[in-house]
Enzyme design. Structure first.
Site, short mmCIF file in Angstrom:
data_model
loop_
_atom_site.label_atom_id
_atom_site.label_comp_id
_atom_site.label_asym_id
_atom_site.label_seq_id
_atom_site.Cartn_x
_atom_site.Cartn_y
_atom_site.Cartn_z
CG ASN A 53 -0.18 0.17 2.43
OD1 ASN A 53 0.37 0.80 2.67
ND2 ASN A 53 -0.43 -1.30 3.16
CE LYS A 180 3.70 2.02 11.96
NZ LYS A 180 4.30 1.52 10.93
CE LYS A 182 0.96 6.06 9.75
NZ LYS A 182 1.62 5.57 9.32
CG ASP A 211 4.79 6.23 11.00
OD1 ASP A 211 5.59 6.98 10.17
OD2 ASP A 211 4.49 4.81 9.27
CD GLU A 237 7.33 3.42 10.93
OE1 GLU A 237 6.88 2.81 11.92
OE2 GLU A 237 6.42 3.52 9.57
CD GLU A 263 6.68 3.37 5.59
OE1 GLU A 263 6.53 2.91 6.87
OE2 GLU A 263 5.64 4.25 4.92
CG ASP A 290 6.55 -3.25 1.68
OD1 ASP A 290 6.68 -4.37 0.98
OD2 ASP A 290 5.49 -2.30 1.74
CG HIS A 320 5.91 -0.08 4.12
ND1 HIS A 320 5.27 -0.70 3.41
CD2 HIS A 320 4.35 1.06 5.26
CE1 HIS A 320 4.00 0.08 2.99
NE2 HIS A 320 4.02 0.80 3.63
CD GLU A 339 3.34 -1.43 8.89
OE1 GLU A 339 4.14 -1.51 7.97
OE2 GLU A 339 2.83 0.05 9.99
O1 LIG Z 1 1.28 5.47 6.36
C1 LIG Z 1 1.54 4.56 5.81
O2 LIG Z 1 1.70 5.60 4.91
C2 LIG Z 1 2.06 3.58 6.70
C3 LIG Z 1 3.19 3.19 7.07
O3 LIG Z 1 3.81 4.35 6.99
C4 LIG Z 1 3.41 2.46 7.87
O4 LIG Z 1 2.47 1.55 7.52
O5 LIG Z 1 4.58 3.02 8.21
MG LIG Z 2 5.72 4.14 8.02
#
Ligand SMILES: O=C([O-])CC(=O)C(=O)O
Ligand SMILES: [Mg+2]
Length: 387
Positions: A53, A180, A182, A211, A237, A263, A290, A320, A339
């Site tokens: 993704n 995790k 954001k 992250d 992260e 990632e 990834d 990732h 993950e």
């Molecule tokens: O929000 C994203 O792009 C996904 C991401 O960073 C993660 O899974 O660590």
């Molecule tokens: Mg990430």
């Protein structure tokens, strides 16, 4: 033995979530099927892959370059020396014919998606789960029990701290012990409040990783490091731009606890630069390359060789993407885990039906190939593409 077709389609994996950099309201992924003329258990062997993704579907590149290189090659040039199976390394070299080095862009995503389907087909032809085939290939013992953590904690319209806590509680209820969330999509004060809410919710039942999705400049990354270092986090992260190795190195002067990144590095050369110049610490930091985004497992094996040269254990890798391909690599080649996104990117991510998270680990079922056939909602869309 030959590949008779490479089919691809772009599928939506949209959701109304946002990290510090992008929203996922228009996110897509490529789904690929590599159709062979081999029959196993009364069924034609078809390998499947998808591109994790975060980088959108890659149909243009697959249709205009990579598919035809495979289909137009002499079929005998794509099989192993004993003629018993397809050879992922030879197929990879065929795909990358007439491609200049460097500037990896997103062709690595197109190649990584096809490469996933090739390995699925190869393990099915071998009649083994991919993780067992990989362990045999490297003369190691597979470990079907794999650490997984729950990624989420996105910014989301109307989501307050109580909704965030509830989300995290849901992950603990499902057996995870690392979660995790954001950061970097709000002010530092607001993020501090979000982190404290989650820590209060999870208490000693789990650990929290955060992250920033590459959002911060050096100054902001340091300001966050000074705030975060007072909390018992699993890791900090993707602090700054993924290719800014000097920034990554500088942050380590302000943050002793584990950091994680990788990632958005798409080649073994980029991984090597991270280890050379990024100040990453082999005794505590995590590497999140990834394979689906970065030229596939053929390339990931080169990345693991780079790690070895630089004194890193594969157990520092927690990829990732939350897909079964990386679960197989983890179980077969001794990565530190994988993950997972319990509530996102369905039906592509996640585990085969009936696989549960217990104490933050899953146990791989013994399914031939990557194991997509064990996930009923996923294999349904895969077989709609080709079977
Ligand atoms: O929000 C994203 O792009 C996904 C991401 O960073 C993660 O899974 O660590
Ligand atoms: Mg990430």
């Amino acid at each position: 033995m030959r590949i008779v077709d490479v089919c691809e389609v772009t599928k939506p994996i949209a959701s109304p979530i946002r990290n510090a950099y992008i929203d996922f309201s228009k996110m897509t992924a490529s789904l690929v099927a590599v159709v062979t003329d081999v029959v196993r258990d009364g069924r034609r062997v078809v390998g499947y892959g998808f591109n994790s993704n975060g980088r959108y579907g890659q149909g243009g590149l697959i249709r205009e370059r990579f598919k035809d290189r495979i289909l137009q090659a002499d079929p005998n040039s794509l099989i192993n020396d004993t003629g018993t199976n397809l050879d992922p390394h030879k197929i990879w070299s065929t795909m990358m014919m007439n491609e200049k080095p460097g500037g990896h862009g997103e062709r690595s995503v197109a190649v990584g998606t096809i490469d996933m389907a090739i390995w699925d087909a190869v393990a099915k032809i071998e009649g083994k789960p991919l993780f067992r085939m990989l362990a045999d290939m490297k003369g190691r013992e597979a470990n079907p029990r794999v650490f997984v953590y729950a990624a989420g904690g996105y910014y989301y319209p109307g989501k307050d701290n109580s909704a965030l806590r509830k989300e995290m509680r849901g992950y603990l209820d499902r057996g995870y012990n690392v979660v995790k969330m954001k950061i970097g999509g709000a002010s530092i004060d607001e993020d501090r409040g979000r982190i404290e809410s989650v820590l209060e919710e999870i208490g000693s039942e789990a650990k929290l990783a955060v992250d920033a999705n590459g959002r911060f400049d050096l100054e902001t990354g340091i300001a966050y490091a000074k705030m975060l270092r007072y909390y018992p986090l699993s890791w900090y992260e993707e602090i700054g731009d993924p290719l800014d190795y000097a920034l990554q190195a500088a942050i380590s002067e302000f943050y002793d606890a584990p950091m994680a990144t990788g990632e958005n590095l798409f080649s073994h050369q980029d991984a090597r630069n991270l280890l050379r110049y990024g100040g990453m610490r082999a005794d505590r930091d995590f590497l999140q390359f990834d394979c689906a985004l970065s030229y596939g497992l053929v390339e990931y094996l080169r990345t693991l060789d780079v790690l070895r040269q630089f004194g890193w254990s594969p157990s520092r890798c927690i990829p990732h993407g939350g897909h079964q391909m990386s679960l197989n690599i983890a179980a077969g080649l001794g990565l530190g885990g994988n993950e997972s996104y319990p509530d996102l990117f369905q039906p592509y991510g996640g585990f085969p039906d009936g696989v549960n998270v217990i104490d933050g680990h899953i146990t791989m079922p013994e399914l031939p190939g990557i194991g997509f056939e064990g996930k009923s909602d996923l294999i349904k869309v895969m077989r709609e593409l080709a079977e």
